[in-house]
Write a protein that holds these residues in place. Structure first.
Motif, PDB file in Angstrom:
ATOM      1  N   GLY A   1       0.850  -1.261   0.102  1.00  0.00           N
ATOM      2  CA  GLY A   1      -0.134   0.078  -0.248  1.00  0.00           C
ATOM      3  C   GLY A   1       0.941   1.267  -0.059  1.00  0.00           C
ATOM      4  N   LEU A   2       1.833   1.130   0.558  1.00  0.00           N
ATOM      5  CA  LEU A   2       2.879   2.469   0.836  1.00  0.00           C
ATOM      6  C   LEU A   2       3.525   2.924  -0.537  1.00  0.00           C
ATOM      7  N   THR A   3       3.755   1.695  -1.475  1.00  0.00           N
ATOM      8  CA  THR A   3       4.351   1.910  -2.651  1.00  0.00           C
ATOM      9  C   THR A   3       3.205   2.451  -3.499  1.00  0.00           C
ATOM     10  N   GLN A   4       1.933   2.096  -3.403  1.00  0.00           N
ATOM     11  CA  GLN A   4       0.853   2.588  -4.289  1.00  0.00           C
ATOM     12  C   GLN A   4       0.356   4.055  -3.714  1.00  0.00           C
ATOM     13  N   ASP A   5       1.059   4.808  -2.860  1.00  0.00           N
ATOM     14  CA  ASP A   5       0.623   5.941  -2.548  1.00  0.00           C
ATOM     15  C   ASP A   5      -0.631   6.309  -1.809  1.00  0.00           C
ATOM     16  N   PHE A   6      -1.183   5.185  -0.931  1.00  0.00           N
ATOM     17  CA  PHE A   6      -2.389   5.317  -0.224  1.00  0.00           C
ATOM     18  C   PHE A   6      -2.015   6.173   0.792  1.00  0.00           C
ATOM     19  N   ASP A   7      -3.126   7.185   1.228  1.00  0.00           N
ATOM     20  CA  ASP A   7      -2.918   8.026   2.375  1.00  0.00           C
ATOM     21  C   ASP A   7      -3.271   7.570   3.533  1.00  0.00           C
ATOM     22  N   TYR A   8      -4.240   6.640   3.639  1.00  0.00           N
ATOM     23  CA  TYR A   8      -4.652   5.922   4.948  1.00  0.00           C
ATOM     24  C   TYR A   8      -4.733   4.317   4.730  1.00  0.00           C
ATOM     25  N   LEU A   9      -4.084   3.503   5.666  1.00  0.00           N
ATOM     26  CA  LEU A   9      -4.022   2.247   5.632  1.00  0.00           C
ATOM     27  C   LEU A   9      -4.851   1.494   6.880  1.00  0.00           C
ATOM     28  N   CYS A  10      -5.506   0.483   6.533  1.00  0.00           N
ATOM     29  CA  CYS A  10      -6.402   0.088   7.680  1.00  0.00           C
ATOM     30  C   CYS A  10      -6.270  -1.475   7.800  1.00  0.00           C
ATOM     31  N   GLU A  11      -6.592  -2.114   8.786  1.00  0.00           N
ATOM     32  CA  GLU A  11      -6.657  -3.663   9.159  1.00  0.00           C
ATOM     33  C   GLU A  11      -8.065  -3.776   9.461  1.00  0.00           C
ATOM     34  N   ILE A  12      -8.562  -4.972   8.834  1.00  0.00           N
ATOM     35  CA  ILE A  12      -9.896  -5.675   9.217  1.00  0.00           C
ATOM     36  C   ILE A  12      -9.603  -7.112   9.141  1.00  0.00           C
ATOM     37  N   ASP A  13     -10.394  -8.001  10.058  1.00  0.00           N
ATOM     38  CA  ASP A  13     -10.369  -9.197   9.830  1.00  0.00           C
ATOM     39  C   ASP A  13     -11.351  -9.718   8.861  1.00  0.00           C
ATOM     40  N   ALA A  14     -10.756 -10.785   8.163  1.00  0.00           N
ATOM     41  CA  ALA A  14     -11.782 -11.369   6.942  1.00  0.00           C
ATOM     42  C   ALA A  14     -13.083 -12.166   7.580  1.00  0.00           C
ATOM     43  N   ASP A  15     -13.050 -12.558   8.719  1.00  0.00           N
ATOM     44  CA  ASP A  15     -14.309 -13.355   9.366  1.00  0.00           C
ATOM     45  C   ASP A  15     -15.394 -12.816   9.546  1.00  0.00           C
ATOM     46  N   LEU A  16     -15.383 -11.418   9.412  1.00  0.00           N
ATOM     47  CA  LEU A  16     -16.527 -10.725   9.717  1.00  0.00           C
ATOM     48  C   LEU A  16     -16.947 -10.113  11.120  1.00  0.00           C
ATOM     49  N   SER A  17     -15.652 -10.628  12.094  1.00  0.00           N
ATOM     50  CA  SER A  17     -15.884 -10.106  13.317  1.00  0.00           C
ATOM     51  C   SER A  17     -15.891  -8.742  13.450  1.00  0.00           C
ATOM     52  N   HIS A  18     -15.132  -8.082  12.766  1.00  0.00           N
ATOM     53  CA  HIS A  18     -15.257  -6.765  12.494  1.00  0.00           C
ATOM     54  C   HIS A  18     -16.307  -6.080  11.607  1.00  0.00           C
ATOM     55  N   GLN A  19     -16.906  -5.134  11.939  1.00  0.00           N
ATOM     56  CA  GLN A  19     -18.107  -4.747  11.155  1.00  0.00           C
ATOM     57  C   GLN A  19     -17.665  -3.538  10.163  1.00  0.00           C
ATOM     58  N   PRO A  20     -17.595  -3.877   8.749  1.00  0.00           N
ATOM     59  CA  PRO A  20     -17.183  -2.998   7.856  1.00  0.00           C
ATOM     60  C   PRO A  20     -18.060  -1.778   7.984  1.00  0.00           C
ATOM     61  N   GLU A  21     -19.394  -1.574   8.364  1.00  0.00           N
ATOM     62  CA  GLU A  21     -19.970  -0.415   8.458  1.00  0.00           C
ATOM     63  C   GLU A  21     -19.492   0.720   9.483  1.00  0.00           C
ATOM     64  N   GLN A  22     -18.508   0.165  10.280  1.00  0.00           N
ATOM     65  CA  GLN A  22     -17.890   0.930  11.575  1.00  0.00           C
ATOM     66  C   GLN A  22     -16.660   1.539  11.114  1.00  0.00           C
ATOM     67  N   LEU A  23     -16.170   1.112   9.705  1.00  0.00           N
ATOM     68  CA  LEU A  23     -14.807   1.510   9.292  1.00  0.00           C
ATOM     69  C   LEU A  23     -14.753   3.326   9.329  1.00  0.00           C
ATOM     70  N   VAL A  24     -16.150   3.607   9.132  1.00  0.00           N
ATOM     71  CA  VAL A  24     -16.075   5.159   8.782  1.00  0.00           C
ATOM     72  C   VAL A  24     -15.627   5.899  10.112  1.00  0.00           C
ATOM     73  N   HIS A  25     -16.187   5.181  11.340  1.00  0.00           N
ATOM     74  CA  HIS A  25     -15.634   6.013  12.361  1.00  0.00           C
ATOM     75  C   HIS A  25     -14.009   5.756  12.910  1.00  0.00           C
ATOM     76  N   LEU A  26     -13.424   4.950  12.226  1.00  0.00           N
ATOM     77  CA  LEU A  26     -12.057   4.917  12.587  1.00  0.00           C
ATOM     78  C   LEU A  26     -11.380   5.935  11.395  1.00  0.00           C
ATOM     79  N   LEU A  27     -11.855   5.996  10.343  1.00  0.00           N
ATOM     80  CA  LEU A  27     -11.324   6.846   9.347  1.00  0.00           C
ATOM     81  C   LEU A  27     -11.484   8.158   9.669  1.00  0.00           C
ATOM     82  N   ASP A  28     -12.728   8.439  10.258  1.00  0.00           N
ATOM     83  CA  ASP A  28     -13.186  10.111  10.641  1.00  0.00           C
ATOM     84  C   ASP A  28     -12.110  10.413  11.975  1.00  0.00           C
ATOM     85  N   ALA A  29     -11.837   9.330  12.763  1.00  0.00           N
ATOM     86  CA  ALA A  29     -10.870   9.731  13.943  1.00  0.00           C
ATOM     87  C   ALA A  29      -9.445  10.098  13.482  1.00  0.00           C
ATOM     88  N   LEU A  30      -9.290   9.703  12.244  1.00  0.00           N
ATOM     89  CA  LEU A  30      -7.866  10.152  11.836  1.00  0.00           C
ATOM     90  C   LEU A  30      -7.635  11.702  11.631  1.00  0.00           C
TER      91      LEU A  30
END
Length: 245
Positions: free
Chosen positions: A87-116
């Motif tokens: 991701g760093l070589t592709q010039d992304f501004d923000y990089l995030c982690e999320i589990d693939a097993d749906l234990s983390h709710q994708p709909e809550q990603l906005v709260h993490l991004l807004d906190a940045l």
């Protein structure tokens, strides 16, 4: 019009065929909902899953989703490091982690991004007001709480969920903390990244999340992962933690 921040979500996978399609479907909805705020992409870092997880993602042929193939099961930490470096070589501004097993709710990603906006790193937190866990056995909750409490005490970090794998970073954090020198394999990776970020003076936001126990697939937690975390936290907390930059 100002350019939208480029966001890369990194999700490591090993035999996640039962959940990967649902994760992608929900992230498509999140991307569409946030289209005026963030330019979101997904990177699946797959450790040569025998169940065909990587192949299934590629067959979706979605232009903002990429797959990084690794030769075999190499651990959570190395998978995230590989994804972050991509991701760093592709010039992304923000990089995030999320589990693939749906234990983390994708709909809550906005709260993490807004906190940045005002912080360098945002950690999704179960053990704080507004945070919760669903369908998680009491034994797992107890282990998580005790482990987090011990790490907070030993490392002198005021973080309520130091092993959480739902996170968002400004790219500058990952560029600064020397990913190449991190050797943690399992969930200890999350502890070490938080420790380095804190020691280097980065501002950390704690954001309440809902954690839901996986409905399918097999957890990657093992005794080896627990022992690695216990050993390293003890060593770092009661010794001197140093790393080169």
């Amino acid at each position: 019009m100002d350019k939208l921040p480029k966001v890369l979500i990194v999700t490591p996978t090993y035999n996640e065929i039962e959940s990967i399609h649902a994760l992608i479907t929900r992230l498509v909805a999140v991307k569409n909902e946030l289209a005026t705020k963030y330019d979101i992409s997904l990177l699946v870092v797959d450790d040569n899953s025998p169940d065909g997880t990587a192949r299934a993602v590629k067959e979706r042929a979605i232009n903002w989703i990429s797959v990084l193939d690794r030769p075999g099961k190499g651990g959570l930490g190395p998978a995230y490091i590989a994804g972050f470096n991509w991701g760093l070589t592709q010039d992304f501004d923000y990089l995030c982690e999320i589990d693939a097993d749906l234990s983390h709710q994708p709909e809550q990603l906005v709260h993490l991004l807004d906190a940045l906006d005002g912080h360098d790193l945002a950690i999704g937190t179960r053990w704080m007001p507004g945070g919760s866990v669903v369908n998680w056995p009491f034994s797992r909750q107890l282990i998580s709480r005790i482990g987090t409490g011990y790490a907070r005490l030993a490392l002198k970090l005021d973080l309520k969920d130091i092993t959480s794998g739902y996170r968002a970073f400004h790219r500058e954090v990952l560029e600064h903390i020397d990913l190449a020198s991190i050797n943690s394999q399992g969930y200890c990776f999350q502890i070490e990244v938080a420790l380095r970020s804190s020691k280097d003076g980065f501002s950390i936001a704690q954001v309440p999340i809902t954690f839901i126990e996986r409905a399918g697939g097999v957890s990657k937690m093992s005794k080896r992962i627990v022992i690695e975390a216990l050993w390293n936290v003890t060593k770092w907390g009661f010794g001197s933690y140093k790393y080169r930059r």
